[in-house]
Scaffold this motif. Structure first.
Motif, short mmCIF file in Angstrom:
data_model
loop_
_atom_site.label_atom_id
_atom_site.label_comp_id
_atom_site.label_asym_id
_atom_site.label_seq_id
_atom_site.Cartn_x
_atom_site.Cartn_y
_atom_site.Cartn_z
N VAL A 199 0.84 -1.20 0.00
CA VAL A 199 0.00 0.00 0.00
C VAL A 199 0.88 1.25 0.00
O VAL A 199 0.61 2.21 -0.72
CB VAL A 199 -0.98 0.00 1.20
N THR A 200 1.94 1.25 0.79
CA THR A 200 2.84 2.40 0.84
C THR A 200 3.48 2.65 -0.52
O THR A 200 3.53 3.79 -1.00
CB THR A 200 3.94 2.18 1.91
N ILE A 201 3.94 1.60 -1.15
CA ILE A 201 4.56 1.73 -2.48
C ILE A 201 3.54 2.24 -3.50
O ILE A 201 3.82 3.17 -4.26
CB ILE A 201 5.18 0.39 -2.93
N LEU A 202 2.36 1.64 -3.50
CA LEU A 202 1.34 2.07 -4.46
C LEU A 202 0.88 3.50 -4.20
O LEU A 202 0.55 4.23 -5.13
CB LEU A 202 0.15 1.10 -4.44
N SER A 203 0.86 3.92 -2.95
CA SER A 203 0.52 5.31 -2.63
C SER A 203 1.53 6.26 -3.24
O SER A 203 1.17 7.31 -3.79
CB SER A 203 0.48 5.53 -1.11
N ALA A 204 2.80 5.91 -3.15
CA ALA A 204 3.85 6.74 -3.75
C ALA A 204 3.69 6.80 -5.26
O ALA A 204 3.84 7.86 -5.87
CB ALA A 204 5.23 6.20 -3.38
N VAL A 205 3.36 5.67 -5.87
CA VAL A 205 3.13 5.63 -7.32
C VAL A 205 1.93 6.50 -7.69
O VAL A 205 1.97 7.26 -8.66
CB VAL A 205 2.94 4.18 -7.81
N ALA A 206 0.85 6.41 -6.91
CA ALA A 206 -0.35 7.22 -7.18
C ALA A 206 -0.04 8.70 -7.07
O ALA A 206 -0.51 9.51 -7.88
CB ALA A 206 -1.47 6.83 -6.21
N GLN A 207 0.76 9.08 -6.07
CA GLN A 207 1.12 10.49 -5.91
C GLN A 207 1.97 10.96 -7.09
O GLN A 207 1.75 12.04 -7.63
CB GLN A 207 1.88 10.71 -4.61
N ALA A 208 2.90 10.14 -7.53
CA ALA A 208 3.74 10.50 -8.68
C ALA A 208 2.89 10.65 -9.94
O ALA A 208 3.09 11.57 -10.73
CB ALA A 208 4.83 9.45 -8.89
N GLU A 209 1.94 9.76 -10.12
CA GLU A 209 1.04 9.85 -11.28
C GLU A 209 0.22 11.12 -11.23
O GLU A 209 0.01 11.79 -12.24
CB GLU A 209 0.13 8.62 -11.34
N ARG A 210 -0.25 11.48 -10.07
CA ARG A 210 -1.02 12.72 -9.91
C ARG A 210 -0.18 13.93 -10.32
O ARG A 210 -0.65 14.83 -11.01
CB ARG A 210 -1.49 12.87 -8.45
N HIS A 211 1.10 13.95 -9.92
CA HIS A 211 1.99 15.04 -10.31
C HIS A 211 2.19 15.07 -11.82
O HIS A 211 2.22 16.14 -12.43
CB HIS A 211 3.34 14.93 -9.59
N ARG A 212 2.32 13.89 -12.43
CA ARG A 212 2.47 13.83 -13.89
C ARG A 212 1.23 14.35 -14.60
O ARG A 212 1.32 15.06 -15.59
CB ARG A 212 2.80 12.41 -14.35
N ILE A 213 0.06 14.00 -14.08
CA ILE A 213 -1.20 14.49 -14.67
C ILE A 213 -1.25 16.01 -14.59
O ILE A 213 -1.61 16.68 -15.56
CB ILE A 213 -2.41 13.86 -13.95
N LEU A 214 -0.91 16.57 -13.44
CA LEU A 214 -0.92 18.03 -13.28
C LEU A 214 0.06 18.70 -14.23
O LEU A 214 -0.25 19.73 -14.83
CB LEU A 214 -0.61 18.41 -11.83
#
Length: 180
Positions: A108-123
């Motif tokens: 979950v911690t790893i996937l959370s980091a990936v989700a946050q990185a994806e959000r930054h890429r989308i922005l």
């Protein structure tokens, strides 16, 4: 063990229906589903806070996808710790993971980091697209309000609906509606 559910969308224009249906299919009773229609960038969300007050040791919280619980990795880790300290497991239906056990918490911690990185890429992509559009002359925001008295005055002065619509950059149908 009681089942609880959590659903979230980022804006009021989006629908919770798919998430609510998935939670119901997993056996979560409607009165135990909590939801929010706001950004996942913070934890101060009414539905989430109510959920945290309702759950007890041995309960399980179901969420359709990891990014529905939150966007920020640090917040997600703290939230998972908070649930863990309460003895509550969190299971992500689509991702097929749960916070049961140390391996689940790590995933979950790893996937959370990936989700946050994806959000930054989308922005970043969104901002780049917006800048390109501005360079091409695309205007953002609401159209200016129509001065109805000016339309009526122009019509009274003998101008046609076509002339008024061209001069004010509005549709002819708008001119007709105002002059009715």
């Amino acid at each position: 063990m009681r089942l609880f559910g959590y659903a979230r969308v980022s804006t009021c224009q989006q629908s919770l229906d798919i998430q609510l249906k998935a939670l119901a299919e997993q056996g979560v009773e409607p009165h135990r589903i909590f939801s929010d229609k706001e950004s996942g960038s913070h934890l101060n969300r009414e539905g989430l806070q109510t959920l945290l007050m309702k759950v007890e040791k041995g309960d399980q919280v179901l969420v359709k996808k990891l990014d529905r619980l939150g966007r920020d990795t640090a917040d997600m880790v703290n939230l998972i710790k908070e649930f863990d300290n309460m003895g509550v497991a969190v299971r992500f239906i689509d991702d097929g993971i749960s916070t049961d056990g140390e391996m689940g918490k790590m995933v979950v911690t790893i996937l959370s980091a990936v989700a946050q990185a994806e959000r930054h890429r989308i922005l970043e992509r969104t901002n780049e697209g917006r800048q390109e559009a501005k360079a091409r002359g695309v205007k953002f925001g609401r159209k200016p309000k129509i001065d109805k008295t000016r339309v009526i005055d122009m019509r009274a002065a003998g101008k046609s609906a076509t002339e008024i619509s061209r001069e004010l950059s509005i549709g002819r149908s708008t001119v007709y509606k105002i002059c009715e």
